[in-house]
Design a protein around this motif. Structure first.
Motif, PDB file in Angstrom:
ATOM      1  N   LYS A  24      54.580  64.520  13.992  1.00 42.35           N
ATOM      2  CA  LYS A  24      53.415  65.271  13.513  1.00 42.35           C
ATOM      3  C   LYS A  24      52.288  64.320  13.121  1.00 42.35           C
ATOM      4  O   LYS A  24      51.117  64.550  13.449  1.00 42.35           O
ATOM      5  CB  LYS A  24      53.827  66.139  12.318  1.00 42.35           C
ATOM      6  N   GLN A  25      52.634  63.234  12.465  1.00 40.51           N
ATOM      7  CA  GLN A  25      51.623  62.261  12.069  1.00 40.51           C
ATOM      8  C   GLN A  25      51.058  61.517  13.284  1.00 40.51           C
ATOM      9  O   GLN A  25      49.859  61.174  13.307  1.00 40.51           O
ATOM     10  CB  GLN A  25      52.203  61.271  11.058  1.00 40.51           C
ATOM     11  N   ARG A  26      51.920  61.291  14.279  1.00 38.96           N
ATOM     12  CA  ARG A  26      51.432  60.637  15.508  1.00 38.96           C
ATOM     13  C   ARG A  26      50.397  61.507  16.200  1.00 38.96           C
ATOM     14  O   ARG A  26      49.338  61.027  16.626  1.00 38.96           O
ATOM     15  CB  ARG A  26      52.617  60.376  16.458  1.00 38.96           C
ATOM     16  N   VAL A  27      50.702  62.802  16.321  1.00 38.96           N
ATOM     17  CA  VAL A  27      49.769  63.732  16.972  1.00 38.96           C
ATOM     18  C   VAL A  27      48.470  63.830  16.177  1.00 38.96           C
ATOM     19  O   VAL A  27      47.376  63.855  16.744  1.00 38.96           O
ATOM     20  CB  VAL A  27      50.425  65.119  17.116  1.00 38.96           C
ATOM     21  N   TYR A  28      48.587  63.854  14.860  1.00 44.83           N
ATOM     22  CA  TYR A  28      47.398  63.956  14.006  1.00 44.83           C
ATOM     23  C   TYR A  28      46.471  62.754  14.197  1.00 44.83           C
ATOM     24  O   TYR A  28      45.249  62.870  14.085  1.00 44.83           O
ATOM     25  CB  TYR A  28      47.835  64.056  12.546  1.00 44.83           C
ATOM     26  N   ALA A  29      47.073  61.612  14.515  1.00 43.25           N
ATOM     27  CA  ALA A  29      46.279  60.386  14.664  1.00 43.25           C
ATOM     28  C   ALA A  29      45.663  60.238  16.055  1.00 43.25           C
ATOM     29  O   ALA A  29      44.842  59.336  16.262  1.00 43.25           O
ATOM     30  CB  ALA A  29      47.157  59.171  14.362  1.00 43.25           C
ATOM     31  N   LEU A  30      46.035  61.108  16.996  1.00 49.57           N
ATOM     32  CA  LEU A  30      45.474  61.007  18.343  1.00 49.57           C
ATOM     33  C   LEU A  30      43.961  61.211  18.291  1.00 49.57           C
ATOM     34  O   LEU A  30      43.475  62.136  17.647  1.00 49.57           O
ATOM     35  CB  LEU A  30      46.103  62.051  19.268  1.00 49.57           C
ATOM     36  N   PRO A  31      43.188  60.368  18.997  1.00 48.64           N
ATOM     37  CA  PRO A  31      41.724  60.473  18.910  1.00 48.64           C
ATOM     38  C   PRO A  31      41.163  61.587  19.791  1.00 48.64           C
ATOM     39  O   PRO A  31      41.775  61.997  20.774  1.00 48.64           O
ATOM     40  CB  PRO A  31      41.264  59.106  19.422  1.00 48.64           C
ATOM     41  N   ALA A  32      39.995  62.064  19.422  1.00 48.81           N
ATOM     42  CA  ALA A  32      39.243  63.000  20.263  1.00 48.81           C
ATOM     43  C   ALA A  32      38.413  62.191  21.256  1.00 48.81           C
ATOM     44  O   ALA A  32      37.807  61.180  20.889  1.00 48.81           O
ATOM     45  CB  ALA A  32      38.341  63.876  19.410  1.00 48.81           C
ATOM     46  N   GLN A  33      38.407  62.628  22.515  1.00 52.69           N
ATOM     47  CA  GLN A  33      37.676  61.888  23.538  1.00 52.69           C
ATOM     48  C   GLN A  33      36.157  61.936  23.313  1.00 52.69           C
ATOM     49  O   GLN A  33      35.431  61.016  23.703  1.00 52.69           O
ATOM     50  CB  GLN A  33      38.008  62.433  24.932  1.00 52.69           C
ATOM     51  N   THR A  34      35.661  63.003  22.688  1.00 47.56           N
ATOM     52  CA  THR A  34      34.225  63.085  22.411  1.00 47.56           C
ATOM     53  C   THR A  34      33.775  62.026  21.412  1.00 47.56           C
ATOM     54  O   THR A  34      32.582  61.734  21.301  1.00 47.56           O
ATOM     55  CB  THR A  34      33.875  64.491  21.880  1.00 47.56           C
ATOM     56  N   ALA A  35      34.711  61.434  20.682  1.00 46.74           N
ATOM     57  CA  ALA A  35      34.350  60.375  19.741  1.00 46.74           C
ATOM     58  C   ALA A  35      33.817  59.144  20.468  1.00 46.74           C
ATOM     59  O   ALA A  35      33.162  58.288  19.852  1.00 46.74           O
ATOM     60  CB  ALA A  35      35.559  59.999  18.887  1.00 46.74           C
ATOM     61  N   ASP A  36      34.085  59.042  21.776  1.00 49.79           N
ATOM     62  CA  ASP A  36      33.610  57.895  22.552  1.00 49.79           C
ATOM     63  C   ASP A  36      32.142  58.023  22.945  1.00 49.79           C
ATOM     64  O   ASP A  36      31.542  57.059  23.439  1.00 49.79           O
ATOM     65  CB  ASP A  36      34.460  57.727  23.820  1.00 49.79           C
ATOM     66  N   LEU A  37      31.550  59.209  22.768  1.00 44.27           N
ATOM     67  CA  LEU A  37      30.146  59.412  23.114  1.00 44.27           C
ATOM     68  C   LEU A  37      29.246  58.780  22.058  1.00 44.27           C
ATOM     69  O   LEU A  37      29.459  58.965  20.860  1.00 44.27           O
ATOM     70  CB  LEU A  37      29.832  60.905  23.237  1.00 44.27           C
ATOM     71  N   THR A  38      28.233  58.053  22.497  1.00 40.47           N
ATOM     72  CA  THR A  38      27.328  57.363  21.578  1.00 40.47           C
ATOM     73  C   THR A  38      26.600  58.359  20.683  1.00 40.47           C
ATOM     74  O   THR A  38      25.977  59.310  21.173  1.00 40.47           O
ATOM     75  CB  THR A  38      26.295  56.545  22.366  1.00 40.47           C
ATOM     76  N   GLY A  39      26.698  58.128  19.375  1.00 35.28           N
ATOM     77  CA  GLY A  39      25.976  58.974  18.436  1.00 35.28           C
ATOM     78  C   GLY A  39      26.585  60.344  18.227  1.00 35.28           C
ATOM     79  O   GLY A  39      26.029  61.163  17.492  1.00 35.28           O
ATOM     80  N   TRP A  40      27.714  60.612  18.857  1.00 27.03           N
ATOM     81  CA  TRP A  40      28.362  61.923  18.713  1.00 27.03           C
ATOM     82  C   TRP A  40      29.080  61.986  17.371  1.00 27.03           C
ATOM     83  O   TRP A  40      29.774  61.046  16.989  1.00 27.03           O
ATOM     84  CB  TRP A  40      29.369  62.126  19.844  1.00 27.03           C
ATOM     85  N   PRO A  41      28.936  63.073  16.632  1.00 25.66           N
ATOM     86  CA  PRO A  41      29.598  63.145  15.324  1.00 25.66           C
ATOM     87  C   PRO A  41      31.117  63.120  15.459  1.00 25.66           C
ATOM     88  O   PRO A  41      31.677  63.738  16.368  1.00 25.66           O
ATOM     89  CB  PRO A  41      29.109  64.479  14.753  1.00 25.66           C
ATOM     90  N   GLU A  42      31.748  62.406  14.556  1.00 27.31           N
ATOM     91  CA  GLU A  42      33.208  62.307  14.589  1.00 27.31           C
ATOM     92  C   GLU A  42      33.824  63.631  14.152  1.00 27.31           C
ATOM     93  O   GLU A  42      33.485  64.175  13.108  1.00 27.31           O
ATOM     94  CB  GLU A  42      33.680  61.191  13.674  1.00 27.31           C
ATOM     95  N   GLY A  43      34.704  64.150  14.984  1.00 24.57           N
ATOM     96  CA  GLY A  43      35.325  65.428  14.674  1.00 24.57           C
ATOM     97  C   GLY A  43      36.580  65.274  13.841  1.00 24.57           C
ATOM     98  O   GLY A  43      37.078  64.164  13.642  1.00 24.57           O
ATOM     99  N   PRO A  44      37.109  66.384  13.356  1.00 24.11           N
ATOM    100  CA  PRO A  44      38.317  66.331  12.522  1.00 24.11           C
ATOM    101  C   PRO A  44      39.568  66.030  13.344  1.00 24.11           C
ATOM    102  O   PRO A  44      39.616  66.308  14.550  1.00 24.11           O
ATOM    103  CB  PRO A  44      38.390  67.738  11.931  1.00 24.11           C
ATOM    104  N   SER A  45      40.556  65.479  12.700  1.00 25.34           N
ATOM    105  CA  SER A  45      41.864  65.309  13.330  1.00 25.34           C
ATOM    106  C   SER A  45      42.585  66.652  13.322  1.00 25.34           C
ATOM    107  O   SER A  45      42.303  67.525  12.491  1.00 25.34           O
ATOM    108  CB  SER A  45      42.692  64.264  12.595  1.00 25.34           C
TER     109      SER A  45
END
Length: 463
Positions: free
Chosen positions: A43-64
C-alpha cells in the motif's frame, strides 16, 4: 501540600495510562501478521508511485493516491489534468456498468422490455451484488438502468445486455461487441470487455484513460445523471415482477454521509477481489466539469478521500482560458462557437503563450479549421475557427506550388514512360528481327540439308 500530592498522583496516573496506550499500540504494530505487513508495504509502495503529469514543466504537483492508477479529466475538452498510470490495464469491476448503460441507451428506449432468462440469473454466486430478480421477470429498460447504476445489480446488467441485443435483432454477444466497439470509437485503446456487469474475467480489463473517455460520453446523456443522482428507487410490483427497493451506492452523493462531496453529480463504484476498489466520480463546481477515475485502490477507506483530493486539486489549480480572447495568431480569424471547444484548460501558473497550436484545415468546409492545443505534448483543448485571409493566401500559394510541382513531376514521369515505351518497342523490334533472321537461316539450312540428302541418295542408286 495535600493538593500538590494529589496533583502529582493524577499526573502520574495519566502518564501511566498514556504509557500503557503507547505500549499497546506498539505491541499491536509488532503483532501484524506477515500477510498484513506485506499488504501495508504494498500500500505504501503504491502511494509513493509518481503521477506522470508531475513531469510537465510548471504543472502543479498532484496528490498521492492509494490507487495504482488515477486520472482527472476535464469533461468538455478531454484535457488531462492529472495522470497516474492512466494507460496501464486493470480489472474494472462494476464501473463497467457505465459503459453498459451508455450502450443500452444508444441502442434501446426506456420503455423497451428487459426479460430475465435462466442465463441472466444462474451465473450469480453468493455475495454478488443483485436485487433478487427471478427467471421470467420483466421490467422496462428505464427501471433496469436504475438497478444497474444505483444498486450495481449484476443479474440486471446481464439481462440488459441480453434484452437490448435481442430487441435490436441480435443477441447477448452482439451487445458485448457493441461495448468494445463503442469504447474504441471513443478513443479507448487499452480495454476489452467480456461482460456487461464487471464480475471477474481475466479477459475483461480497462485503463483509467479509457474509463474517463467512456464517462465523458455519459455527460451527453442527461438521463444518466437523473438516474445517478437518485438516492433510492422503487420498482413497483406488477404482473411480471415483485417490488424491489434499492439505494445509491456512491457515498459522495449522500448529503448525510461523511464522504459527501458537494460538487459530485454522479459516478459508479466497483469492487472484486481481483480489481480491488474502483471508483468513477463526476463533479461540477459551476465553472468546470471533471471526471475522476481511480483503479485498484488498496484499503476500502481510501478511494473516497483520494477522489476528493484529486477533484479539489483539479478545481483549485486549473482554469478555463477562452481561445477567442487569448489567441493572437495571424493565421486564425474568428473562433466559431462549438460545444466542448473554444477553450483550453491550463494550470493557473501556465500562460496561454506557452501552449502549442496546430491547425488542421477542414477538407469539407473551405476556410475553416480545427485548432488543437497542447502543452508539452499534453492535449489541453481544441477550438473551431475560420482561417484568416493571410493564412488562406499563403497556403493557397503553397498549394499552387505543390500542384505545379506535382504536374511537373507527372509530366516528367509521363515523358519517362514514353521514352521507356519507345525503348521497349525498339528492343522488341530487334528481338523480332533477330528471330526472323534466325528463322530464315534455319529454313535455308534445312532446305540445303534436304537437297544434300537427295543428292547423296541419287548418287547411291545403282545404274
Amino acid at each position: 501540600m495535600r493538593y500538590g500530592t494529589r496533583l502529582w498522583a493524577v499526573l502520574l496516573i495519566i502518564a501511566m495510562i498514556l504509557s500503557m496506550g503507547m505500549t499497546a499500540m506498539a505491541t499491536e504494530e509488532q503483532e501484524l501478521t506477515p500477510e498484513e505487513q506485506a499488504e501495508e508495504e504494498e500500500k505504501q509502495r503504491v502511494y509513493a508511485l509518481p503521477a506522470q503529469t508531475a513531469d510537465l514543466t510548471g504543472w502543479p504537483e498532484g496528490p498521492s493516491t492509494y490507487g495504482e492508477a488515477a486520472i482527472v479529466m476535464e469533461a468538455g475538452t478531454g484535457a488531462i489534468l492529472y495522470a497516474k498510470n492512466i494507460d496501464t490495464s486493470y480489472y474494472p469491476a462494476s464501473i463497467t456498468k457505465i459503459l453498459t448503460a451508455l450502450v443500452a441507451m444508444e441502442n434501446g428506449n426506456f420503455g423497451d422490455p428487459v426479460s430475465f432468462s435462466p442465463d441472466s440469473v444462474s451465473f450469480l454466486e453468493w455475495g454478488d451484488a443483485q436485487i433478487g430478480m427471478k427467471e421470467g421477470n420483466v421490467i422496462t429498460l428505464e427501471q433496469a438502468l436504475y438497478a444497474v447504476l444505483l444498486a450495481s445489480a449484476n443479474e440486471v446488467s446481464y439481462a440488459v445486455g441480453e434484452s437490448v441485443g435481442k430487441n435490436a435483432g441480435y443477441d447477448y454477444n452482439w451487445f458485448i461487441e457493441q461495448m468494445n466497439a463503442r469504447c474504441q470509437q471513443l478513443g479507448g485503446m487499452n480495454s476489452h470487455f467480456s461482460n456487461p456487469h464487471g464480475l471477474h474475467n481475466d479477459d475483461h480489463y480497462t485503463c483509467a484513460r479509457d474509463m474517463a473517455l467512456i464517462t465523458r460520453e455519459a455527460f451527453k446523456h442527461p438521463e444518466i445523471f437523473t438516474i445517478m443522482q437518485t438516492l433510492q428507487y422503487r420498482i413497483d410490483a406488477s404482473d411480471t415482477t415483485e417490488e424491489h427497493v434499492f439505494q445509491q451506492n456512491h457515498k459522495m452523493l449522500f448529503p448525510q454521509n461523511p464522504n459527501y462531496y458537494e460538487y459530485a453529480i454522479g459516478g459508479k463504484t466497483g469492487f472484486t477481489d481481483q480489481a480491488l476498489t474502483t471508483l468513477v466520480t463526476m463533479a461540477d463546481n459551476g465553472q468546470m466539469q471533471l471526471i475522476c477515475v481511480t483503479l485498484k485502490t488498496r484499503g476500502g477507506g481510501h478511494a473516497y478521500p483520494d477522489t476528493r483530493a484529486l477533484l479539489d486539486y483539479g478545481f483549485g489549480n486549473f482554469v478555463k482560458v477562452d481561445v477567442a480572447e487569448a489567441e493572437k495568431s495571424e493565421d486564425v480569424g474568428e473562433i466559431i462557437p462549438q460545444e466542448g471547444m473554444g477553450y483550453v484548460v491550463l494550470p493557473q501558473t501556465v500562460p496561454f503563450e506557452d501552449v502549442d497550436m496546430a491547425i488542421t484545415p477542414d477538407e469539407e468546409i473551405p476556410g475553416e479549421a480545427t485548432l488543437s492545443y497542447t502543452y508539452e505534448s499534453n492535449p489541453v483543448g481544441q477550438a473551431r475557427a475560420a482561417l484568416s485571409e493571410a493564412y488562406i493566401e499563403k497556403h493557397s500559394a503553397k498549394i499552387e506550388d505543390i500542384k505545379e510541382k506535382e504536374e511537373g513531376e507527372a509530366e516528367k514521369e509521363a515523358e519517362e514512360q514514353k521514352r521507356a515505351g519507345r525503348q521497349n518497342i525498339i528492343k522488341w523490334l530487334f528481338i523480332a528481327a533477330a528471330i526472323l533472321i534466325i528463322a530464315m537461316f534455319s529454313t535455308i539450312y534445312v532446305r540445303q540439308a534436304i537437297v544434300r540428302r537427295r543428292r547423296q541418295r541419287w548418287r547411291r542408286r545403282p545404274r
